[in-house]
Design an enzyme around this catalytic site. Structure first.
Site, PDB file in Angstrom:
ATOM      1  N   CYS A 113       0.814  -1.224   0.000  1.00  0.00           N
ATOM      2  CA  CYS A 113       0.000   0.000   0.000  1.00  0.00           C
ATOM      3  C   CYS A 113       0.850   1.278   0.000  1.00  0.00           C
ATOM      4  CB  CYS A 113      -0.951   0.011   1.181  1.00  0.00           C
ATOM      5  SG  CYS A 113      -2.104  -1.359   1.153  1.00  0.00           S
ATOM      6  N   HIS A 253      -3.285   7.409   2.893  1.00  0.00           N
ATOM      7  CA  HIS A 253      -3.697   6.123   2.319  1.00  0.00           C
ATOM      8  C   HIS A 253      -5.098   5.803   2.840  1.00  0.00           C
ATOM      9  CE1 HIS A 253      -3.956   2.052   1.150  1.00  0.00           C
ATOM     10  NE2 HIS A 253      -3.674   1.530   2.339  1.00  0.00           N
ATOM     11  N   ASN A 283     -10.146   0.192   0.025  1.00  0.00           N
ATOM     12  CA  ASN A 283      -8.679   0.268   0.044  1.00  0.00           C
ATOM     13  C   ASN A 283      -8.143  -0.202  -1.316  1.00  0.00           C
ATOM     14  OD1 ASN A 283      -5.947  -0.100   0.456  1.00  0.00           O
ATOM     15  ND2 ASN A 283      -6.166  -1.162   2.410  1.00  0.00           N
TER      16      ASN A 283
HETATM   17  O1  UT7 Z   1      -3.774  -0.990   3.668  1.00  0.00           O
HETATM   18  C1  UT7 Z   1      -2.775  -1.663   4.356  1.00  0.00           C
HETATM   19  C2  UT7 Z   1      -2.895  -1.529   5.793  1.00  0.00           C
HETATM   20  N1  UT7 Z   1      -4.135  -2.107   6.251  1.00  0.00           N
HETATM   21  C3  UT7 Z   1      -4.758  -1.539   7.246  1.00  0.00           C
HETATM   22  O2  UT7 Z   1      -4.321  -0.526   7.737  1.00  0.00           O
HETATM   23  C4  UT7 Z   1      -5.976  -2.231   7.777  1.00  0.00           C
HETATM   24  C5  UT7 Z   1      -5.916  -2.221   9.264  1.00  0.00           C
HETATM   25  N2  UT7 Z   1      -6.992  -2.915   9.926  1.00  0.00           N
HETATM   26  C6  UT7 Z   1      -8.299  -2.523   9.894  1.00  0.00           C
HETATM   27  O3  UT7 Z   1      -8.659  -1.628   9.170  1.00  0.00           O
HETATM   28  C7  UT7 Z   1      -9.247  -3.169  10.879  1.00  0.00           C
HETATM   29  O4  UT7 Z   1      -8.509  -3.961  11.784  1.00  0.00           O
HETATM   30  C8  UT7 Z   1     -10.347  -4.055  10.205  1.00  0.00           C
HETATM   31  C9  UT7 Z   1     -11.365  -3.164   9.513  1.00  0.00           C
HETATM   32  C10 UT7 Z   1      -9.716  -5.010   9.219  1.00  0.00           C
HETATM   33  C11 UT7 Z   1     -11.073  -4.872  11.268  1.00  0.00           C
HETATM   34  O5  UT7 Z   1     -11.607  -4.022  12.286  1.00  0.00           O
HETATM   35  P1  UT7 Z   1     -11.365  -4.361  13.827  1.00  0.00           P
HETATM   36  O6  UT7 Z   1     -12.107  -3.334  14.590  1.00  0.00           O
HETATM   37  O7  UT7 Z   1      -9.896  -4.473  14.048  1.00  0.00           O
HETATM   38  O8  UT7 Z   1     -12.109  -5.731  13.983  1.00  0.00           O
HETATM   39  P2  UT7 Z   1     -11.547  -7.157  14.465  1.00  0.00           P
HETATM   40  O9  UT7 Z   1     -10.646  -7.744  13.421  1.00  0.00           O
HETATM   41  O10 UT7 Z   1     -10.997  -7.022  15.854  1.00  0.00           O
HETATM   42  O11 UT7 Z   1     -12.873  -7.998  14.516  1.00  0.00           O
HETATM   43  C12 UT7 Z   1     -13.954  -7.671  15.415  1.00  0.00           C
HETATM   44  C13 UT7 Z   1     -15.101  -8.630  15.170  1.00  0.00           C
HETATM   45  C14 UT7 Z   1     -14.675 -10.092  15.153  1.00  0.00           C
HETATM   46  O12 UT7 Z   1     -15.709 -10.838  15.782  1.00  0.00           O
HETATM   47  P3  UT7 Z   1     -15.547 -11.345  17.292  1.00  0.00           P
HETATM   48  O13 UT7 Z   1     -14.302 -12.181  17.327  1.00  0.00           O
HETATM   49  O14 UT7 Z   1     -15.424 -10.088  18.108  1.00  0.00           O
HETATM   50  O15 UT7 Z   1     -16.807 -12.101  17.509  1.00  0.00           O
HETATM   51  C15 UT7 Z   1     -14.656 -10.423  13.702  1.00  0.00           C
HETATM   52  O16 UT7 Z   1     -14.876 -11.778  13.428  1.00  0.00           O
HETATM   53  O17 UT7 Z   1     -15.698  -8.376  13.905  1.00  0.00           O
HETATM   54  C16 UT7 Z   1     -15.790  -9.585  13.162  1.00  0.00           C
HETATM   55  N3  UT7 Z   1     -15.682  -9.294  11.723  1.00  0.00           N
HETATM   56  C17 UT7 Z   1     -16.737  -8.990  10.955  1.00  0.00           C
HETATM   57  N4  UT7 Z   1     -18.056  -8.887  11.216  1.00  0.00           N
HETATM   58  C18 UT7 Z   1     -18.856  -8.549  10.192  1.00  0.00           C
HETATM   59  C19 UT7 Z   1     -14.551  -9.251  10.982  1.00  0.00           C
HETATM   60  N5  UT7 Z   1     -14.856  -8.935   9.702  1.00  0.00           N
HETATM   61  C20 UT7 Z   1     -16.203  -8.757   9.674  1.00  0.00           C
HETATM   62  C21 UT7 Z   1     -17.099  -8.425   8.643  1.00  0.00           C
HETATM   63  N6  UT7 Z   1     -18.414  -8.314   8.957  1.00  0.00           N
HETATM   64  N7  UT7 Z   1     -16.698  -8.167   7.387  1.00  0.00           N
END
Ligand code: UT7
Length: 326
Positions: A113, A253, A283
């Site tokens: 990225c 970004h 993204n």
């Molecule tokens: O571009 C390169 C660099 N990339 C980035 O900078 C991306 C960085 N990361 C992020 O943007 C975020 O971490 C995400 C958007 C990917 C995820 O958000 P988060 O607040 O960190 O969520 P999480 O991974 O901690 O997941 C929270 C919950 C989980 O459920 P439980 O374990 O709490 O029951 C996931 O399974 O959300 C669940 N989950 C979803 N639910 C509905 C994960 N993906 C989804 C989804 N829809 N698409």
């Protein structure tokens, strides 16, 4: 000392739109979850036969037209991509042929990225050292072809698109003031596409294990991204003796609105001085900064003499920034 300057911009996104509601029919997700956690409402999808070089071609034509240049005027083409047409030849060589830019050397930069901002530091170095006079730099990605449509933690995040700039020696005091590039291979496992290289060449096993799709440890990446970008933007201004109040526009970004807001907050920048379009495109990796830059230029969000900062963070890990006087 000779400075490099972005003389024109261009961008292209494929026609097909995939909304969060469309994704609700594919994986267990919701428009609310995606929008609240990321800020994304929709993204663009390349047509089945559209490749990174096809998207790059459209963005390049727009940037060349805006500069009033012909492809034969270019002496270097740099393409930043993690989703190249092929492992080799480079997407830059394929683009060179499509454009008919017969006088240009061409190569790719892979910094995930951060690729476009890395590429800008390459373009700047070539111009400053007089090794090139006119560089076409493109960020182009077709992540849709490398997404696991059964993995809701990644398939809702990425989109396709391309952005391009032409870089030339600067006249007067406008131009790229400084570029800053960093990496840390210690965190290489946070974002990766492991299959298809020499570690995991294509095989039935590697296909079965889904190694040909992007993998991301989202939450860990998020935490490192916030910390790293907060320091990056502060350091970039400090090194140039510029106060946040002097910054007309931050072009980050476009990965996650919460990361963008945290970075802006650290600088004390109101959100009307931060350019965002991830709601529309998701993204787009190396294409995200140049698409945003092109939209900012074409909607007159940037005026001559403005201080503008570009920043990015991605797989590698890599992170990078550029401070520009427009
Ligand atoms: O571009 C390169 C660099 N990339 C980035 O900078 C991306 C960085 N990361 C992020 O943007 C975020 O971490 C995400 C958007 C990917 C995820 O958000 P988060 O607040 O960190 O969520 P999480 O991974 O901690 O997941 C929270 C919950 C989980 O459920 P439980 O374990 O709490 O029951 C996931 O399974 O959300 C669940 N989950 C979803 N639910 C509905 C994960 N993906 C989804 C989804 N829809 N698409």
């Amino acid at each position: 000392m000779l400075r490099a300057r972005i003389v024109s911009t261009g961008s292209y996104v494929p026609e097909k739109i995939l909304t969060n509601h469309d994704l609700e029919k594919i994986v267990d997700t919701s428009d609310e979850w995606i929008f609240e956690r990321t800020g994304i409402r929709q993204r663009r999808m390349a047509a089945p036969k559209q490749t990174a070089s096809d998207l790059a071609y459209e963005a390049s034509k727009a940037a060349l037209d805006a500069a009033g240049l012909k492809p034969s005027n270019l002496d270097l083409i740099v393409v930043a991509t993690s989703t190249p047409d092929m492992l080799f030849p480079s997407t830059a060589c394929i683009l060179q042929e499509k454009l008919g830019a017969k006088n240009a050397a061409a190569f790719d930069v892979n910094a995930a990225c951060s690729g476009f901002v890395y590429g800008l530091s390459v373009a700047e170095a070539y111009i400053k050292s007089s090794l090139a006079e006119r560089v076409l730099l493109v960020g182009s990605e077709v992540f849709s072809k490398f997404l696991d449509w059964e993995d809701r933690t990644t398939c809702v995040l990425f989109g396709d698109g391309a952005g391009a700039v032409v870089v030339e020696p600067a006249k007067g005091d406008s131009g790229i003031i400084s570029t800053h590039i960093y990496s840390d291979g210690k965190h290489q496992d946070l974002i990766m596409l492991p299959g298809g290289g020499s570690k995991y060449p294509p095989s039935e096993e590697s296909l079965k294990k889904k190694r040909h799709y992007i993998k991301m440890k989202g939450n860990e990446t998020f935490k490192v991204a916030v910390k790293t970008l907060e320091k990056l933007v502060v350091d970039t201004l400090k090194k140039n003796n510029i106060k946040p109040s002097q910054l007309a526009l931050l072009i980050p970004h476009q990965a996650n609105m919460r990361i963008i807001k945290a970075t802006a907050k650290r600088l004390g920048l109101p959100m009307d001085r931060v350019f965002t379009n991830l709601e529309k495109y998701g993204n787009t990796s190396a294409a995200s900064v140049p698409i945003a830059l092109d939209e900012a230029v074409r909607t007159q969000r940037i005026k001559k003499g403005d201080y503008v900062m570009l920043e990015a963070f991605g797989g590698g890990l890599t992170w990078a920034s550029a401070l520009i006087k427009w």
